[in-house]
Design an enzyme around this catalytic site. Structure first.
Site, mmCIF file in Angstrom:
data_model
loop_
_atom_site.group_PDB
_atom_site.id
_atom_site.type_symbol
_atom_site.label_atom_id
_atom_site.label_comp_id
_atom_site.label_asym_id
_atom_site.label_seq_id
_atom_site.Cartn_x
_atom_site.Cartn_y
_atom_site.Cartn_z
ATOM 1 C CG ASP A 33 13.226 -21.789 -30.878
ATOM 2 O OD1 ASP A 33 13.499 -20.595 -30.729
ATOM 3 O OD2 ASP A 33 13.908 -22.583 -31.546
ATOM 4 C CE LYS A 55 7.784 -11.767 -26.987
ATOM 5 N NZ LYS A 55 9.101 -11.290 -26.524
ATOM 6 C CG MET A 181 8.175 -26.035 -40.901
ATOM 7 S SD MET A 181 9.815 -25.285 -40.973
ATOM 8 C CE MET A 181 10.809 -26.660 -41.565
HETATM 9 N N1 SAH Z 1 13.342 -29.448 -34.953
HETATM 10 C C1 SAH Z 1 11.945 -29.814 -34.992
HETATM 11 C C2 SAH Z 1 11.283 -29.381 -36.269
HETATM 12 C C3 SAH Z 1 11.274 -27.902 -36.491
HETATM 13 S S1 SAH Z 1 10.340 -27.388 -37.860
HETATM 14 C C4 SAH Z 1 11.802 -31.308 -34.784
HETATM 15 O O1 SAH Z 1 12.775 -32.054 -34.816
HETATM 16 O O2 SAH Z 1 10.674 -31.750 -34.518
HETATM 17 C C5 SAH Z 1 8.757 -27.126 -37.122
HETATM 18 C C6 SAH Z 1 7.750 -28.040 -37.741
HETATM 19 O O3 SAH Z 1 7.786 -29.309 -37.101
HETATM 20 C C7 SAH Z 1 6.338 -27.584 -37.612
HETATM 21 O O4 SAH Z 1 6.005 -26.625 -38.584
HETATM 22 C C8 SAH Z 1 5.593 -28.887 -37.827
HETATM 23 O O5 SAH Z 1 5.584 -29.252 -39.198
HETATM 24 C C9 SAH Z 1 6.496 -29.872 -37.104
HETATM 25 N N2 SAH Z 1 6.048 -30.047 -35.724
HETATM 26 C C10 SAH Z 1 6.702 -29.690 -34.613
HETATM 27 N N3 SAH Z 1 5.998 -30.033 -33.511
HETATM 28 C C11 SAH Z 1 4.868 -30.621 -33.941
HETATM 29 C C12 SAH Z 1 3.730 -31.196 -33.304
HETATM 30 N N4 SAH Z 1 3.608 -31.238 -31.981
HETATM 31 N N5 SAH Z 1 2.745 -31.709 -34.077
HETATM 32 C C13 SAH Z 1 2.837 -31.676 -35.412
HETATM 33 N N6 SAH Z 1 3.881 -31.160 -36.063
HETATM 34 C C14 SAH Z 1 4.897 -30.632 -35.356
#
Ligand code: SAH
Length: 506
Positions: A33, A55, A181
């Site tokens: 992803d 993408k 998000m």
């Molecule tokens: N499955 C993922 C979340 C997916 S939703 C998890 O467990 O982390 C994607 C969202 O996660 C992004 O829009 C943001 O809000 C958050 N996110 C993911 N990586 C991040 C990062 N390095 N820094 C800040 N927010 C992050």
């Protein structure tokens, strides 16, 4: 033969789990992803097929990993792809940011795989929901401040839909809110949390690219959230804990820099580790691969079968251990043997089989090992398990100490193929290439030349010492960094000094 739904962690590639790295290392197919750090792809075998499922839809602001914004069809395509590869009997790694089952649509993929009768397994990941606040010094719960935490999606969506977030109720319940998000909809979120009773001065922390070298943190209040200009991916923390800053994210000397290192089995990753500790993003380029040596197999098996006849077993690499020990079968046959390794990495490989090395020399080299080995009593026998290309120093030296030495070849090293386009694109962005040996220089340039120039040489060339620098200069490279002490620490420090006050690119 299984589809693994693997959490890649929140951003810092070091936060991938060990199990995640293990399944990646034997993947036939990797479907990854958008938020997955590309350097993790280098953990897959060079033969693995890489599929970019993330993408980004044009104009998307703060979407979940896949699907949203481009409609359910894309998710259906991904499900179909996973099912097809799974049914073809391949080992598939579905690599998703954070934890696969938290807003990652991993649950949907798992359900689709089950329905299709494809075996799957989840490999949980470190979720950004907790790790990203932590990286900014914010614990999501803290005695006296917050005893609950709710992770919530900021995609406000259609209110009538089942599962729509009841922001007013969340506002009334006490505790920390971690909003993923949520940047695109933060105005609406603030309005609804306020109408549910959260005060305008409720602390808020926003963390962009948390845990990575480009992490940025803004601390504000609910009233100030709308004015925060940070981009996706960002995590919003709401509640009294958001005021805490238990660690100030220190800027390490190589934060924001990316460095290519050539990965050869002998180098044992010390340089990569040192660079990462200094804050660099390390891109490891495999230049040598380990292959079986089928023509030597019979000899290896014979030695393994008669292992109890040897007074000492000598291993000079983890790969030798990995290729030999499983052939022994019942490890009690090793009871009469003592075991020597050339260094600690090899000893660690032994301990993975429940074996402790009897001798690990202070100086991790053939000479160091020879020095530490005792002289032979009454013509005892030594088994030296080695690579096809191993030199004669060790065997000769052991013989000179009176040992009767049998050498067996456990594996051979072969040149790695050039990196795939995905990896080459990452390498093209690197600031530095760091060489720890003349052979690393040669291997790198050889790969560049076989790859039709797709593999660039980064702007800064750093060499560990004068021999390596000489090799680089002879090959026509301008060496910008050469430490006065030829050690990994010296090299890392000199690269940091080279950048000195120049601010990081990210
Ligand atoms: N499955 C993922 C979340 C997916 S939703 C998890 O467990 O982390 C994607 C969202 O996660 C992004 O829009 C943001 O809000 C958050 N996110 C993911 N990586 C991040 C990062 N390095 N820094 C800040 N927010 C992050």
């Amino acid at each position: 033969m299984t589809v693994y739904l693997v959490g890649a962690g929140p951003g810092d590639p070091g936060l991938l789990t060990q199990k995640g790295a293990e399944v990646l290392a034997r993947a036939d197919v990797v479907v990854y992803d958008r938020l997955v750090d590309r350097s993790l792809l280098a953990l897959a075998p060079t033969s693995a097929v890489l599929v970019d499922a993330g993408k980004r839809p044009a104009g998307a602001v703060d979407q979940p990993e896949v699907g949203a914004g481009s409609g359910a069809a894309r998710q259906d395509d991904i499900n179909a792809l996973l099912i097809a590869h799974g049914q073809a009997g391949r080992t598939v790694v579905r690599l998703k940011g954070g934890d696969p089952f938290l807003f990652g649509r991993g649950g949907e993929e798992a359900a689709a795989l089950s329905l299709a009768g494809v075996p799957w397994e989840v490999v949980p990941g470190v979720t950004s929901a907790f790790a990203v606040p932590a990286a900014a010094g914010v614990p999501v719960t803290q005695r006296g401040l917050s005893s609950s935490v709710t992770v919530v999606t900021g995609q406000v969506g259609d209110e009538s839909r089942a599962g729509a977030v009841d922001w007013e109720s969340l506002a009334r319940a006490e505790g920390t809110l971690v909003i993923l998000m949520g940047m695109a909809t933060r105005g609406e979120i603030v309005r609804r949390l306020r109408s549910g009773g959260r005060p305008a001065d409720e602390p808020v922390a926003v963390v962009e690219w948390g845990t990575t070298a480009r992490q940025r943190v803004v601390r504000t209040t609910l009233a100030g959230l709308e004015a925060v200009r940070l981009a996706s991916p960002a995590t919003i923390v709401v509640g009294p804990v958001a005021r805490l800053a238990l660690s100030s994210p220190e800027r390490r000397p190589l934060s924001g820099r990316s460095v290519v290192v050539t990965r050869a089995p002998a180098q044992a990753g010390a340089l990569a580790v040192g660079l990462r500790q200094a804050g660099a993003r390390v891109l490891e380029l495999p230049v040598i691969e380990i292959a079986d040596a089928p023509e030597e197999r019979a000899g290896l098996e014979r030695a393994a079968g008669a292992v109890g006849e040897y007074r000492w077993l000598v291993f000079t690499s983890a790969n030798a251990v990995g290729h030999f020990v499983p052939l022994v079968g019942d490890l009690r046959r090793l009871a009469p043997c003592r075991i020597a390794t050339v260094g600690r990495a090899t000893a660690a490989a032994l301990s993975a089989h429940g074996l402790l090395a009897d001798l690990v020399p202070e100086r991790p080299s053939a000479e160091g090992l020879l020095e530490a080995m005792p002289d032979a009593e009454d013509g005892g026998r030594v088994l030296f398990v080695k690579a096809a290309a191993a030199g004669e120093t060790l065997a000769d030296g052991l013989a000179a100490k009176g040992w009767r030495v049998d050498e067996v070849v456990a594996y051979r090293t072969v040149e790695a193929p050039p990196p795939r386009a995905e990896i080459a694109a990452e390498l093209a962005e690197a600031d530095v290439v760091a060489f720890a040996s003349p052979s690393a220089v040669r291997a790198y340039l050889h790969l560049r030349d076989t790859d039709g120039g797709r593999l660039p040489v980064p702007p800064v060339v750093a060499c560990i010492g004068s021999t390596t620098a000489m090799a680089a200069r002879t090959a026509g490279l301008a060496v910008a960094v050469e430490p006065s002490s030829a050690t990994v620490e010296g090299l890392v420090a000199s690269i940091a000094a080279h950048f000195g006050a120049i601010p990081g690119r990210r």
